[in-house]
Design an enzyme around this catalytic site. Structure first.
Site, PDB file in Angstrom:
ATOM      1  N   GLY A  55      88.645 -61.307  71.396  1.00 40.19           N
ATOM      2  CA  GLY A  55      88.139 -60.270  70.501  1.00 40.19           C
ATOM      3  C   GLY A  55      89.131 -59.944  69.394  1.00 40.19           C
ATOM      4  N   SER A  56      89.209 -58.646  69.056  1.00 43.53           N
ATOM      5  CA  SER A  56      89.996 -58.219  67.893  1.00 43.53           C
ATOM      6  C   SER A  56      91.483 -58.516  68.022  1.00 43.53           C
ATOM      7  CB  SER A  56      89.806 -56.712  67.676  1.00 43.53           C
ATOM      8  OG  SER A  56      88.432 -56.443  67.567  1.00 43.53           O
ATOM      9  N   THR A  57      91.961 -58.745  69.262  1.00 42.87           N
ATOM     10  CA  THR A  57      93.394 -59.043  69.388  1.00 42.87           C
ATOM     11  C   THR A  57      93.729 -60.356  68.698  1.00 42.87           C
ATOM     12  OG1 THR A  57      92.921 -60.026  71.550  1.00 42.87           O
ATOM     13  CG2 THR A  57      93.751 -57.770  71.545  1.00 42.87           C
TER      14      THR A  57
END
Lengths: 570, 398
Positions: free
Chosen positions: A292-294
């Site tokens: 995801g956003s990581t």
């Protein structure tokens, strides 16, 4: 008197008797000489064939310690009771006290002996305490003997269970580092010649034929205190958020050493009865997830390295969504025209997608591969997953867009942590190690120091009261990091109610020492965002880590007032 | 023993009037007997320590029991020493009847005790008595008396030769019924020797000897287990884990002993490898622990003991005490034969028989009867020398 004077026996007759007797004595002496001098070699060989045996000398397994030398796995001497069924059968009257001492069922014992009666060596009970062993031998039951063995004891129990692993009853590594370092840890039994009596008991040690080689000790990179702290905080968070599972990985930025690695659920390696095999899994290494956003910092890294973007470049994210082919990429809000720092701070999917789509087709993939995704970390941990990056030769634009915000690829928590280390240490990808490193670890430069520093500065803003992960902040230190809240794939569809909450970060931000990844799988409480579920775990564990390792604070005058205000806002 | 005799005050009047020196027994015989008994206790203690530990939990169980038997034996021996030889001479015919009776008692249900397939013991009041040991001694007493009563008959006629042997055959038959093949063989051989020394004609002796040998051979062949034992002794290595098991283990013990032995207490064979290590096969353990030197010393001790017994008999015969002489000869032959046969069995030159090593093997009946027998010979010597003194005194007066 009618009896005549006695006529004595002739000297000849006495002489014959004496001759026969003395002759017999001489014959016997001759025979003794024959047996004890002339035929002694043959007779001794025969005797040795009956009484001399070669027995193993058990060698204990090497100890596993943490980086400070504190024990994580030790071999303790135990006794195993074994029987020689033939002899044991003759002492049926003494079975019941034996069964009582060993806690065995008489019927089971009878069945075992009946089944194995043509065997020479049958274990009756493995690995009892030497004290109980003494008691058993005091019963003096024919055909019952003890064998010295070593049992593994894990002082940290469930806290280090996944990393350390465990051995089986035969002292062979089965899981974790016990398995990975089997050849290093396991001892080689020696051999000795002994004389045994006819009941199989050793009555004399003759010689040592081969010295036992005890296993070598293994010093892990794990820090026991940090491991415990991480485990405690993770367990608390998983419980509080009613989550299914969770992992925390802490790496040393400069050496790639794993300082702590914990998972939930765990198990007690000392008593493993009745446990599901799934709880043995070291999820931080063996399980993959969509990050995801990581992943956005790596998208930004690709942008900055390409030269098309600088830290001050602006991206228009209006109107808060982006049509890519037939698909739609959305942001939580319409952020408008934002710089790259804001892109990360607000975690804009539209911004990341635009940046990715503006780059040449393979740039993002190459960058992800350079950061170590899609390949194992070299930690040597058994069962380590490599994860998957999308290497298809022709991408649809939507694939490139989703990849920029961490979907369409899978990584392990350990890989994620390793990649953040590159940002933390100024651009070097380093091999991961579970063993303490003595020398500086050489890495491979994959991005410019300038790029790494820039991204770190941007990530610091994520942990401000304007960012998504203010709860990851640590008093007295500057923290950089990125949250992730990932929708889980359920039956090929992204679920709307199953999430993975992530936080990946580092501290102190200016010159980071630690990288930590926190993953909470399927939190079912009110909160499910990475910034609310995973970030607080990061904060507490990181603050402990910095204190335990004596890292100097990099915020000279902490703005307590500002923090208090920020907290009031939340 | 002289001291205890004086304490008991049961020596006869003459002895009590004399100084202690005067009532001295044959010191050499006494000494050699005590040496054998003490050596026997040491070896028995060593040989039985493991088996006693395993069977009873007390490592010195057999040693203490044997010590008790020896004490009883020595005590009874002092009593027997006080009994004039003439009494035994008169009792002879009764004693052979007694020996038949007690051998029959073995077969009385509830009284007889069967061990390892042989009914050799009678048990009463918690004691098990191996009656054949007493029977052997009684037969010797009877035969000595017979040889005196019918000296001329024995020396001239076949009838005189056969008559006592017929009576002995009954005893032998009873012994074979038990079965106690070893005791029967020792008894017959002793009887033969006594007849020989009693002056039986060589031709008769040879003929009967042949008959007896034939009969024994027939018995051995008719009983398969004896046959098995016989072949085991001839080549124990042919079947070392079955019929030859005990003998091969005994031979290994000797082989391990070499010249000086593995040292007292260090035997491996006694660790359950050698069956009967503390009874019939104690000599093998001695061979292992004390080596050839110990073996030769023990054989020489028994040889010296036998020669001493024969010498006392010869002395008595020269003093015209024929019963004294034949009794001593009989006991000498008995102890000598039994010792040599036992040692021979241990070393595999004779077939395995259930015979004890006199004064050394574990077994109460054996050691007590041996003590009594030695005591009788001591009494023979004592009475003979008393005669010497009387003769000397007469000479002095005249």
């Amino acid at each position: 008197m009618k009896e005549k004077v006695h006529n004595p026996t002739s000297a000849f007759r006495i002489g014959v008797v004496i001759t026969v007797l003395v002759g017999s004595a001489l014959v016997l002496i001759g025979r003794a000489f024959d047996l004890q001098v002339l035929r002694k070699d043959f007779l001794q060989d025969q005797g040795d064939a009956r009484a001399l045996r070669v027995e193993p000398v058990m060698a204990h397994r090497g100890m596993i310690t943490d980086r400070q030398g504190e024990p994580l796995a030790i071999s303790t001497p135990v006794d195993s009771v074994w029987i020689q069924p033939q002899t044991f059968m003759t002492a049926q009257s003494q079975w019941s006290p034996l069964a009582k001492e060993l806690g065995l069922n008489m019927a089971d014992m009878r069945r075992l002996v009946a089944q194995k009666q043509d065997k020479e060596f049958v274990f009756l009970k493995r690995q009892i305490s030497p004290m109980l062993g003494q008691k058993v031998m005091a019963l003096k039951i024919p055909g019952v003997s003890l064998l010295r063995e070593y049992r593994r004891y894990y002082p940290m129990g469930e806290v280090a269970a996944h990393v350390v692993g465990f051995t089986n009853v035969d002292d062979q590594g089965q899981e974790g580092l016990e398995l990975a370092y089997e050849n290093w840890l396991h001892g080689t039994p020696g051999k000795q010649r002994v004389i045994k009596d006819r009941l199989g008991r050793v009555i004399q040690h003759v010689e040592l034929l081969q010295k036992p080689q005890p296993g070598k000790n293994l010093t892990l990179s794990i820090d026991r205190r940090l491991q415990y702290l991480a485990y405690r905080e993770l367990k608390k968070a998983v419980f509080k958020n009613k989550a299914k599972s969770g992992s925390v990985v802490i790496l040393d930025v400069h050496t790639g050493e794993v300082l702590a690695m914990v998972n939930q659920p765990s198990y007690n390696p000392n008593t493993r009865k009745g446990l599901k095999a799934s709880s043995f899994r070291n999820r931080a290494v063996t399980d993959v997830l969509e990050p995801g956003s990581t992943m956005k910092p790596f998208t930004v890294a690709a942008g900055l390295e390409s030269g098309r973007y600088t830290a001050d470049s602006m991206i228009n994210t209006s109107p808060g969504f982006l049509k890519v082919g037939r698909n739609l990429v959305r942001d939580a809000h319409n952020y408008g025209l934002i710089d790259i720092t804001t892109l990360l701070q607000k975690s804009s999917n539209v911004g990341a997608s635009k940046m990715a789509l503006s780059l040449p087709e393979n740039t993002l993939l190459h960058m992800q591969e350079a950061f170590g995704f899609g390949e194992i970390t070299g930690s040597g941990f058994p069962g380590e997953a490599s994860g998957i990056v999308n290497t298809s030769p022709h991408w649809r634009p939507i694939e490139q867009a989703t990849m920029s915000f961490g979907y369409g690829l899978s990584v392990t928590p350990l890989q994620l942590a390793r990649a953040y280390c590159v940002l933390a240490n100024g651009g070097y990808l380093k091999p991961i190690s579970f063993v303490r490193q003595q020398h500086p670890v050489v890495g491979q430069r994959i991005i410019k120091t300038k790029t790494a520093t820039a991204i770190r500065t941007m990530l610091e803003s994520v942990v401000s009261h304007d960012g998504t992960a203010f709860k990851a902040s640590v008093e007295g230190y500057r923290v950089a990091g990125k949250t992730g809240t990932v929708k889980k794939l359920v039956n090929g569809q992204y679920s709307d109610d199953r999430y993975q909450a992530l936080f990946a970060g580092m501290a102190p931000a200016v010159n980071p020492r630690f990288v930590m990844v926190v993953i909470i799988n399927e939190p079912r409480g009110k909160a499910f965002y990475g910034g609310l579920v995973a970030a607080p775990v990061f904060s507490r564990v990181m603050s402990g880590a910095l204190r335990l390792f004596d890292i100097a604070p990099d915020v000279t005058t902490p703005d307590r007032w500002q923090m208090a205000v920020a907290e009031a806002h939340l | 023993m002289s001291v205890s005799l004086a304490n008991f005050g049961i020596a006869d009047k003459l002895a009590s009037r004399r100084t202690r020196q005067a009532i001295n027994v044959d010191r050499k015989l006494l000494l050699i007997t005590l040496i054998i008994i003490l050596l026997g206790l040491v070896m028995l203690g060593s040989a039985s320590i493991s088996i006693a530990e395993q069977q009873t939990g007390k490592p010195f169980y057999y040693l203490w029991r044997q010590f008790g038997y020896v004490s009883v034996g020595v005590f009874l021996a002092t009593l027997v020493f006080a009994v004039p030889i003439a009494v035994w001479q008169r009792l002879g015919p009764i004693l052979i009847m007694v020996s038949m009776l007690i051998l029959l008692l073995v077969f009385v249900p509830g009284l007889g005790r069967n061990v390892n397939g042989s009914t050799r013991w009678i048990g009463f009041a918690g004691l098990n008595v191996q009656v054949s040991e007493f029977a052997k001694l009684f037969c010797i007493i009877y035969l000595a008396g017979y040889l005196v009563r019918h000296t001329q008959l024995v020396r001239t006629e076949l009838k005189g030769f056969i008559r006592p042997l017929l009576l002995l055959q009954v005893v032998v038959f009873l012994l074979l019924l038990e079965p106690d093949y070893g005791a029967a063989a020792v008894l017959l051989a002793t009887a033969m020797g006594m007849m020989w020394l009693g002056g039986a004609r060589f031709s008769q002796f040879a003929m009967l000897g042949f008959l007896v040998a034939a009969a024994l051979a027939l018995l051995a062949v008719s009983s398969p287990y004896r046959m098995e034992r016989l072949t085991a002794f001839l080549n124990p290595w042919a079947d070392p884990f079955n019929s030859g098991f005990q003998l091969t283990q005994a031979l290994i013990a000797f082989g391990r002993g070499e010249w000086l032995g593995v040292g007292l207490g260090s035997s491996v064979q006694k660790m359950f490898y050698l069956p009967e290590a503390h009874t019939d096969f104690v000599f093998s353990v001695l061979g292992e622990e004390l080596g050839l030197v110990g073996v030769v010393i023990v054989i020489l001790l028994y040889t010296y003991l036998v020669l001493r017994l024969l010498r006392i008999g010869r002395h008595a015969e020269q003093r015209e005490l024929p019963f004294h002489a034949y009794l001593s000869y009989g006991i000498a032959l008995w102890i000598g034969l039994q010792a040599y046969i036992n040692i021979g069995v241990n070393m595999g030159v004779l077939p395995t028989k259930g015979l004890t090593l006199p004064l050394m093997s574990y077994g109460g009946s054996s050691v007590v009867v041996m003590c009594l027998a030695i005591s009788m010979v001591l009494r023979v010597d004592y009475e003979t020398r008393k005669g010497d003194r009387l003769v000397q005194n007469k000479k002095g007066i005249v």
